[in-house]
Scaffold this active site. Structure first.
Site, PDB file in Angstrom:
ATOM      1  N   SER A  98      29.327  12.100 -17.747  1.00 27.79           N
ATOM      2  CA  SER A  98      28.662  13.097 -16.960  1.00 27.79           C
ATOM      3  C   SER A  98      29.579  13.782 -16.147  1.00 27.79           C
ATOM      4  CB  SER A  98      28.082  12.171 -15.592  1.00 27.79           C
ATOM      5  OG  SER A  98      29.136  11.415 -15.129  1.00 27.79           O
ATOM      6  N   GLN A 100      31.123  15.429 -13.228  1.00 31.34           N
ATOM      7  CA  GLN A 100      31.255  14.626 -12.038  1.00 31.34           C
ATOM      8  C   GLN A 100      32.414  14.915 -11.371  1.00 31.34           C
ATOM      9  OE1 GLN A 100      33.463  10.644 -13.407  1.00 31.34           O
ATOM     10  NE2 GLN A 100      31.849  11.069 -14.771  1.00 31.34           N
ATOM     11  N   HIS A 102      34.832  13.172  -7.611  1.00 30.54           N
ATOM     12  CA  HIS A 102      35.241  12.017  -6.835  1.00 30.54           C
ATOM     13  C   HIS A 102      35.487  12.312  -5.444  1.00 30.54           C
ATOM     14  CE1 HIS A 102      35.351   9.660 -10.607  1.00 30.54           C
ATOM     15  NE2 HIS A 102      36.158  10.359 -11.011  1.00 30.54           N
ATOM     16  N   LYS A 125      38.865   8.168  -4.872  1.00 30.69           N
ATOM     17  CA  LYS A 125      39.213   7.792  -6.309  1.00 30.69           C
ATOM     18  C   LYS A 125      39.895   8.899  -7.007  1.00 30.69           C
ATOM     19  CE  LYS A 125      36.609   6.064 -10.300  1.00 30.69           C
ATOM     20  NZ  LYS A 125      36.613   6.822 -11.436  1.00 30.69           N
ATOM     21  N   GLU A 127      42.686  10.186  -9.626  1.00 32.00           N
ATOM     22  CA  GLU A 127      42.942   9.443 -10.869  1.00 32.00           C
ATOM     23  C   GLU A 127      43.807  10.096 -11.937  1.00 32.00           C
ATOM     24  OE1 GLU A 127      38.811   8.759 -12.104  1.00 32.00           O
ATOM     25  OE2 GLU A 127      38.727  10.810 -12.950  1.00 32.00           O
ATOM     26  N   HIS A 263      34.909  17.548 -13.257  1.00 30.66           N
ATOM     27  CA  HIS A 263      35.387  17.264 -14.834  1.00 30.66           C
ATOM     28  C   HIS A 263      34.376  16.242 -15.587  1.00 30.66           C
ATOM     29  CE1 HIS A 263      36.556  13.594 -12.121  1.00 30.66           C
ATOM     30  NE2 HIS A 263      36.310  12.930 -13.386  1.00 30.66           N
ATOM     31  N   ARG A 282      27.443  12.639  -9.505  1.00 29.86           N
ATOM     32  CA  ARG A 282      27.262  13.197 -10.639  1.00 29.86           C
ATOM     33  C   ARG A 282      25.926  14.215 -10.753  1.00 29.86           C
ATOM     34  NH1 ARG A 282      27.115   7.553 -11.308  1.00 29.86           N
ATOM     35  NH2 ARG A 282      28.846   6.479 -12.725  1.00 29.86           N
ATOM     36  N   LYS A 288      21.828   8.745 -15.754  1.00 26.61           N
ATOM     37  CA  LYS A 288      21.831   8.144 -14.237  1.00 26.61           C
ATOM     38  C   LYS A 288      21.373   9.198 -13.115  1.00 26.61           C
ATOM     39  CE  LYS A 288      25.833   4.945 -15.785  1.00 26.61           C
ATOM     40  NZ  LYS A 288      27.138   4.754 -15.292  1.00 26.61           N
TER      41      LYS A 288
END
Length: 407
Positions: A98, A100, A102, A125, A127, A263, A282, A288
């Protein structure tokens, strides 16, 4: 201690033995690989949505940490308490994830407090992603504004769904702040366009692509667009190709994605290390729930080349490198011991002041401390200050990745 780790079978994962995650899972648990099943992610850590357990006792790793607090480093406990602050993953991506981003820590706490059904924990989050086994494709951050203007001018169907006023505002913007505001308006307008209008525009553009010259198709990244559109027909996220940077990471190359950076991973195998969270907002390329308002309001609309997200690894010695993102939650190390080192040579991994998790990605070795064999797919937990000395076996180089707190 050897760990048994959770596998997530999300629909976008590679299937059967084509999946690195499936191969690692088989090495980690000897469970048979189901050829038709998607093997998307291997989770290594204590997150409740996929907790690792100790192989010898089947005890959850978190329970062990709570009853053996000396397993964690002093600084680690001071900053994060009696849990691992990171989550280590392997991913095998067959089709786009997706669109998305964070949330930051404060926003994550707010989302968890108000909508715990959607946002499962109060943590941020950030990453880091590292390509493995060949090229890894992704969309990451907003493109330079000049690129976005070009696409809006060249693709009438895209300009139509964004809207005339938003497109004109971006064209007229001069200062950085004006460009960021205009980009926010354009992207928000796109994401809030009716599904019928989006699907109609996508279909029109797809039908027009065959008539374009090879040069024009290349300039408009039509191959990438049509690949994503084939997997997600009628989805507004298909247009994100023209707003976000397209990047191909070669094996061993890494990117760091901080809070609010848009991203989407597209294809390939990778390793991820992140703060221990599963919070995802998302807005496209997914069946979803799409939280469009939240995503559009939180995004970092700074535009520019993708190189600003790339991370560099630092050399520790001839066999070991480390990479430290600008967050305390995690850092990574990687080890490559050549097969030629089998001639009565043992290598001691640098001792960490914090607890760590190791994943063996290639080769075989013997632990000098336990005399046990180590091989592909095994996941090890090392407590703070614990030494691991290995001797390579066989004809393959030994490749190990290690995750630990960055404090």
């Amino acid at each position: 201690m050897e760990l048994r780790c959770a596998v997530q079978k999300y629909a976008w994962g590679k299937t059967g033995k084509t999946s690195l995650v499936a191969q690692l899972s088989h090495g980690n648990s000897t469970a048979p690989i189901v050829e038709d099943d998607p093997y998307a992610e291997l989770w290594m850590g204590t997150h409740p949505s996929g907790p690792s357990v100790i192989k010898s006792s089947n005890e959850p790793l978190l329970n062990h940490l709570l009853s053996n607090v000396d397993s964690l480093g002093d600084e680690e406990k001071k900053v994060f308490g009696t849990d691992l602050p990171f989550l280590f993953k392997a991913l095998s991506v067959a089709k786009a994830l997706s669109i998305q981003a964070h949330p930051n820590k404060k926003h994550a706490e707010e989302l968890f407090a108000t909508r715990p059904d959607l946002y499962k924990d109060p943590n941020h989050k950030p990453e880091m992603v590292t390509a493995w086994l060949g090229p890894f494709e992704a969309l990451c951050g907003f493109r330079p504004v000049a690129d976005i203007k070009f696409f809006l001018q060249e693709i009438d169907e895209l300009a139509a769904v964004v809207g005339k006023s938003a497109c004109e505002a971006l064209v007229k913007a001069e200062s950085d702040s004006e460009e960021m505001q205009a980009l926010r308006e354009c992207f928000s307008a796109l994401m809030n366009t009716s599904e019928e209008s989006v699907a109609s525009a996508l279909k029109q553009f797809e039908q027009r692509i065959p008539s374009l010259s090879a040069e024009k198709k290349d300039a408009l990244q039509c191959d990438l667009f049509t690949r994503i559109a084939a997997d997600f027909p009628g989805d507004v996220g298909c247009w994100s190709v023209y707003f976000m940077n397209y990047v191909v990471l070669q094996e061993g190359e890494s990117m760091f994605l901080g809070p609010n950076v848009p991203h989407a991973y597209i294809f390939g195998d990778c390793l991820e290390c992140m703060a221990c969270s599963d919070n995802v907002v998302r807005a496209g390329l997914t069946p979803k729930f799409k939280d469009i308002d939240t995503l559009c309001s939180m995004l970092d609309y700074q535009a520019g080349p993708v190189d600003r997200f790339r991370m560099q690894w630092s050399t520790v010695d001839e066999f070991c490198q480390t990479c430290s993102p600008p967050v305390p939650d995690f850092a990574m190390a990687r080890l490559r011991l050549p097969a030629s080192a089998t001639v009565d040579k043992a290598y001691g991994l640098p001792v960490r002041s914090n607890a760590s998790i190791l994943l063996i990605l290639q080769g075989q070795a013997t632990s000098a401390e336990t005399k046990e064999d180590l091989s592909f797919g095994q996941v090890l937990f090392l407590k703070a200050g614990q030494q691991l000395t290995v001797r390579v076996k066989g004809e393959q180089d030994l490749i190990v990745y290690q995750a630990f707190a960055n404090v």
